[in-house]
Scaffold this motif. Structure first.
Motif, mmCIF file in Angstrom:
data_model
loop_
_atom_site.group_PDB
_atom_site.id
_atom_site.type_symbol
_atom_site.label_atom_id
_atom_site.label_comp_id
_atom_site.label_asym_id
_atom_site.label_seq_id
_atom_site.Cartn_x
_atom_site.Cartn_y
_atom_site.Cartn_z
ATOM 1 N N ARG A 38 -8.030 13.993 -11.765
ATOM 2 C CA ARG A 38 -6.868 13.392 -12.420
ATOM 3 C C ARG A 38 -5.606 14.215 -12.198
ATOM 4 N N LYS A 39 -5.677 15.504 -12.412
ATOM 5 C CA LYS A 39 -4.499 16.360 -12.227
ATOM 6 C C LYS A 39 -4.029 16.326 -10.781
ATOM 7 N N TYR A 40 -4.972 16.396 -9.858
ATOM 8 C CA TYR A 40 -4.619 16.360 -8.441
ATOM 9 C C TYR A 40 -3.960 15.028 -8.084
ATOM 10 N N ALA A 41 -4.497 13.914 -8.591
ATOM 11 C CA ALA A 41 -3.926 12.598 -8.310
ATOM 12 C C ALA A 41 -2.511 12.479 -8.869
ATOM 13 N N LEU A 42 -2.294 12.994 -10.078
ATOM 14 C CA LEU A 42 -0.955 12.941 -10.661
ATOM 15 C C LEU A 42 0.031 13.786 -9.874
ATOM 16 N N ASP A 43 -0.430 14.918 -9.335
ATOM 17 C CA ASP A 43 0.445 15.758 -8.505
ATOM 18 C C ASP A 43 0.837 15.029 -7.223
ATOM 19 N N VAL A 44 -0.105 14.315 -6.625
ATOM 20 C CA VAL A 44 0.200 13.556 -5.407
ATOM 21 C C VAL A 44 1.207 12.455 -5.711
ATOM 22 N N LEU A 45 1.027 11.769 -6.823
ATOM 23 C CA LEU A 45 1.960 10.710 -7.210
ATOM 24 C C LEU A 45 3.349 11.275 -7.497
ATOM 25 N N HIS A 46 3.404 12.430 -8.128
ATOM 26 C CA HIS A 46 4.691 13.048 -8.446
ATOM 27 C C HIS A 46 5.425 13.462 -7.175
ATOM 28 N N ASP A 47 4.715 14.045 -6.231
ATOM 29 C CA ASP A 47 5.347 14.462 -4.982
ATOM 30 C C ASP A 47 5.844 13.269 -4.172
ATOM 31 N N ALA A 48 5.140 12.133 -4.285
ATOM 32 C CA ALA A 48 5.558 10.939 -3.554
ATOM 33 C C ALA A 48 6.618 10.137 -4.296
ATOM 34 N N GLY A 49 6.927 10.522 -5.536
ATOM 35 C CA GLY A 49 7.936 9.817 -6.308
ATOM 36 C C GLY A 49 7.492 8.446 -6.789
ATOM 37 N N LEU A 50 6.198 8.286 -7.064
ATOM 38 C CA LEU A 50 5.655 6.983 -7.459
ATOM 39 C C LEU A 50 5.096 6.980 -8.877
ATOM 40 N N THR A 51 5.505 7.938 -9.696
ATOM 41 C CA THR A 51 4.972 7.986 -11.058
ATOM 42 C C THR A 51 5.422 6.780 -11.889
ATOM 43 N N GLY A 52 6.529 6.140 -11.496
ATOM 44 C CA GLY A 52 7.002 4.973 -12.222
ATOM 45 C C GLY A 52 6.773 3.668 -11.491
ATOM 46 N N ALA A 53 5.979 3.697 -10.412
ATOM 47 C CA ALA A 53 5.752 2.494 -9.613
ATOM 48 C C ALA A 53 4.784 1.550 -10.311
ATOM 49 N N LYS A 54 4.856 0.280 -9.935
ATOM 50 C CA LYS A 54 3.937 -0.709 -10.476
ATOM 51 C C LYS A 54 2.571 -0.548 -9.823
ATOM 52 N N PRO A 55 1.499 -0.392 -10.585
ATOM 53 C CA PRO A 55 0.175 -0.148 -9.992
ATOM 54 C C PRO A 55 -0.406 -1.397 -9.338
ATOM 55 N N GLU A 56 -1.298 -1.166 -8.386
ATOM 56 C CA GLU A 56 -2.027 -2.234 -7.709
ATOM 57 C C GLU A 56 -3.458 -2.293 -8.232
ATOM 58 N N LYS A 57 -4.085 -3.464 -8.106
ATOM 59 C CA LYS A 57 -5.439 -3.662 -8.598
ATOM 60 C C LYS A 57 -6.506 -3.212 -7.599
ATOM 61 N N PHE A 58 -6.194 -3.257 -6.317
ATOM 62 C CA PHE A 58 -7.145 -2.804 -5.296
ATOM 63 C C PHE A 58 -6.355 -2.177 -4.148
ATOM 64 N N PRO A 59 -6.945 -1.251 -3.396
ATOM 65 C CA PRO A 59 -6.171 -0.383 -2.499
ATOM 66 C C PRO A 59 -5.655 -1.040 -1.232
ATOM 67 N N MET A 60 -6.283 -2.096 -0.717
ATOM 68 C CA MET A 60 -5.865 -2.688 0.554
ATOM 69 C C MET A 60 -6.065 -4.190 0.527
ATOM 70 N N GLU A 61 -5.104 -4.917 1.096
ATOM 71 C CA GLU A 61 -5.218 -6.365 1.159
ATOM 72 C C GLU A 61 -6.464 -6.780 1.936
ATOM 73 N N GLN A 62 -7.052 -7.900 1.521
ATOM 74 C CA GLN A 62 -8.326 -8.313 2.103
ATOM 75 C C GLN A 62 -8.212 -8.589 3.605
ATOM 76 N N ASN A 63 -7.129 -9.172 4.037
ATOM 77 C CA ASN A 63 -6.961 -9.517 5.447
ATOM 78 C C ASN A 63 -6.039 -8.542 6.179
ATOM 79 N N CYS A 64 -5.914 -7.335 5.665
ATOM 80 C CA CYS A 64 -5.034 -6.335 6.282
ATOM 81 C C CYS A 64 -5.668 -5.812 7.562
ATOM 82 N N LYS A 65 -4.939 -5.917 8.664
ATOM 83 C CA LYS A 65 -5.395 -5.412 9.955
ATOM 84 C C LYS A 65 -4.310 -4.513 10.537
ATOM 85 N N LEU A 66 -4.528 -3.224 10.505
ATOM 86 C CA LEU A 66 -3.562 -2.262 11.025
ATOM 87 C C LEU A 66 -3.926 -1.883 12.452
ATOM 88 N N ASP A 67 -2.921 -1.777 13.312
ATOM 89 C CA ASP A 67 -3.148 -1.350 14.693
ATOM 90 C C ASP A 67 -1.922 -0.589 15.170
#
Length: 386
Positions: free
Chosen positions: A122-151
C-alpha cells in the motif's frame, strides 16, 4: 586498487593489496553472501539446493527457517529457544539489529491475525501514485480495456522515454503482491525501448486502477491443507507483432496463491493445442521446483498435484504416449509433461474456460470476468470498509 595520494614515491609502480571486500565492488555482494552462508552452515543449518537463499535446521519435531535477501533476513520456526540461540550466534559474528515481528520487508507490508497473514504494498503504491501526480485522478475498475491491442505502429513517440521506463519499472515491482496487474504490466514492458503515446496512456490507466484500491494484496489463510494445485492457460497468437502465444499460470498451496506468471512463449505455435501444451510444460517445471522447496520445509505432498487446463486436445496429447504428426515438433515439451506424469508429480485435469483462473494472465478481460477471477485468486483489500 591505486594507492592514495602521498603514498606513492617517484618511480615506483605499486598497487594496494585488497584484504577485505569493499562496499560497492562487483564482488562485494557475492563475498558477503559467501561469508554469511558459511557462518550459518557452521551453526548447523542446511542450505537448500532449490533456493540458495533458504536455510533450514530440523531437530526432531522442531524446524527453524532462514530466508536471506542481501543483508535483510527473515527468521521463523516453531522452536523459540533455537531462534534465540540463532540470534545470539549471529550477534557474535555480525552487527545485527532485531526488528521484532515481521511487519514491513522490502516494501511489502504484513498484517497478521488468527485468520492468517495479509501482505500488500500500500505505501509503495501510494508513493508511485504521488510521484505520477495521480493521487486525485478518477480510479478505473480494471487495468486494461478488453480489446486493447498495443503495438509499435504508433508514430507518436514519447519525447521523454525515461519517465515511461521508470513508471513501468515501478509497476513491475508492484506485481509482487498484485497478480491482477501482471498481464497489463507484461504488455507495457515490451515497449521500453521506444514507447509511444498510446503506451503511456495504457500505463496511466493501470495506475488509475491501482489508485482505486492501493491497499489491495494477497491473503494467506491459516487454515490450509498445504497441497499444491495449478492452473495453466494460453492465448494463441496473442502478440500482434510476433504472433507468439502468451502463457500464464497460477499455483496455489491450499487456498493460498503462491506463484504466478504471464510470459510470451519463445516459439510460434501452429495450433491452440500446441500453445496450451507449452503452457503445461512451463507449469510443470514451476510445480517441480515448488515441491523441492516444500520438501526442504518438511511439507509433504500427498499424491500428484492437479494441473488444470481448459483445452481437451492438450490433455489428450499428455495422456496419449504415441507421437502424431501434429505433436512431433514439440517433442521436448511432450517428454517433460509425460515424465512428470509418470513420476507422480502432476495429474492433468480438465477445467471449464469460465473457471480457468489463469485466464487473467493471458489476455485483457472485461469488468465482470476480471473481478470474478480476481476474487478467486485471493486478492482483496484489507483497508476497504466491510
Amino acid at each position: 586498487m591505486q594507492p592514495p595520494p602521498g603514498l606513492r614515491r617517484q618511480g615506483e609502480n605499486r598497487v594496494c593489496r585488497l584484504h577485505k571486500s569493499l562496499y560497492g565492488l562487483k564482488q562485494a555482494s557475492r563475498n558477503w553472501f559467501s561469508t554469511l552462508s558459511n557462518v550459518l552452515q557452521e551453526g548447523g543449518y542446511t542450505q537448500s539446493k532449490a533456493d540458495y537463499s533458504l536455510f533450514t535446521k530440523v531437530n526432531a519435531s522442531s524446524i527453524t527457517v532462514i530466508l536471506i535477501y542481501v543483508d535483510d533476513i527473515l527468521l521463523t520456526g516453531n522452536d523459540e529457544q533455537e531462534i534465540n540461540r540463532l540470534k545470539s550466534y549471529l550477534l557474535q559474528h555480525f552487527h545485527i539489529k532485531d526488528l521484532g515481528d515481521l511487519k514491513y520487508f522490502l516494501g511489502i507490508e504484513f498484517s497478521r491475525s488468527n485468520q492468517g497473514i495479509f501482505m500488500s504494498q500500500r505505501k509503495y503504491a501510494l508513493d508511485v501514485l504521488h510521484d505520477a501526480g495521480l493521487t486525485g485522478a478518477k480510479p478505473e475498475k480494471f487495468p486494461m480495456e478488453q480489446n486493447c491491442k498495443l503495438d509499435l505502429d504508433d508514430n507518436e513517440k514519447l519525447h521523454d522515454a525515461t519517465k515511461y521506463r521508470r513508471l513501468v519499472g515501478r509497476l513491475i515491482y508492484l506485481t509482487v503482491t498484485r497478480p491482477d496487474i501482471v498481464y497489463s504490466v507484461r504488455v507495457l514492458s515490451q515497449f521500453m525501448h521506444e514507447p509511444c503515446k498510446s503506451h503511456w496512456n495504457a500505463a496511466i490507466r493501470v495506475l488509475k486502477y491501482v489508485k482505486g484500491n492501493p491497499g489491495q494484496g494477497l491473503f494467506l489463510p491459516s487454515n490450509n491443507n498445504l497441497q499444491l494445485k495449478a492452473f495453466c492457460d494460453s492465448d494463441w497468437g496473442g502478440c500482434r507483432t510476433t504472433r507468439r502465444s502468451v502463457s500464464g499460470y497460477c499455483i496455489f498451496l491450499g487456498p493460498s496463491l503462491i506463484s504466478w506468471k504471464s510470459k510470451k512463449q519463445t516459439n510460434v505455435s501452429r495450433s491452440s493445442a500446441e500453445a496450451e501444451y507449452r503452457a503445461m510444460a512451463n507449469t510443470c517445471l514451476e510445480l517441480t521446483w515448488l515441491r523441492y522447496i516444500l520438501h526442504d520445509l518438511r511439507v509433504s505432498q500427498v499424491g500428484p498435484s492437479p494441473l488444470y487446463c481448459d483445452n481437451q486436445a492438450a490433455l489428450h496429447i499428455a495422456a496419449n504416449p504415441v507421437f502424431h504428426e501434429r505433436t512431433k515438433h514439440i517433442e521436448i515439451d511432450c517428454h517433460i509433461v509425460r515424465e512428470k506424469m509418470m513420476s507422480g508429480i502432476i495429474r492433468p485435469a480438465y477445467v471449464s474456460t469460465k473457471m480457468q483462473l489463469a485466464d487473467i494472465f493471458t489476455k485483457p478481460l472485461g469488468k465482470e470476468t476480471f473481478e470474478f477471477l480476481r476474487s478467486k485468486l485471493g486478492v482483496l483489500d484489507l483497508h476497504l470498509p466491510t
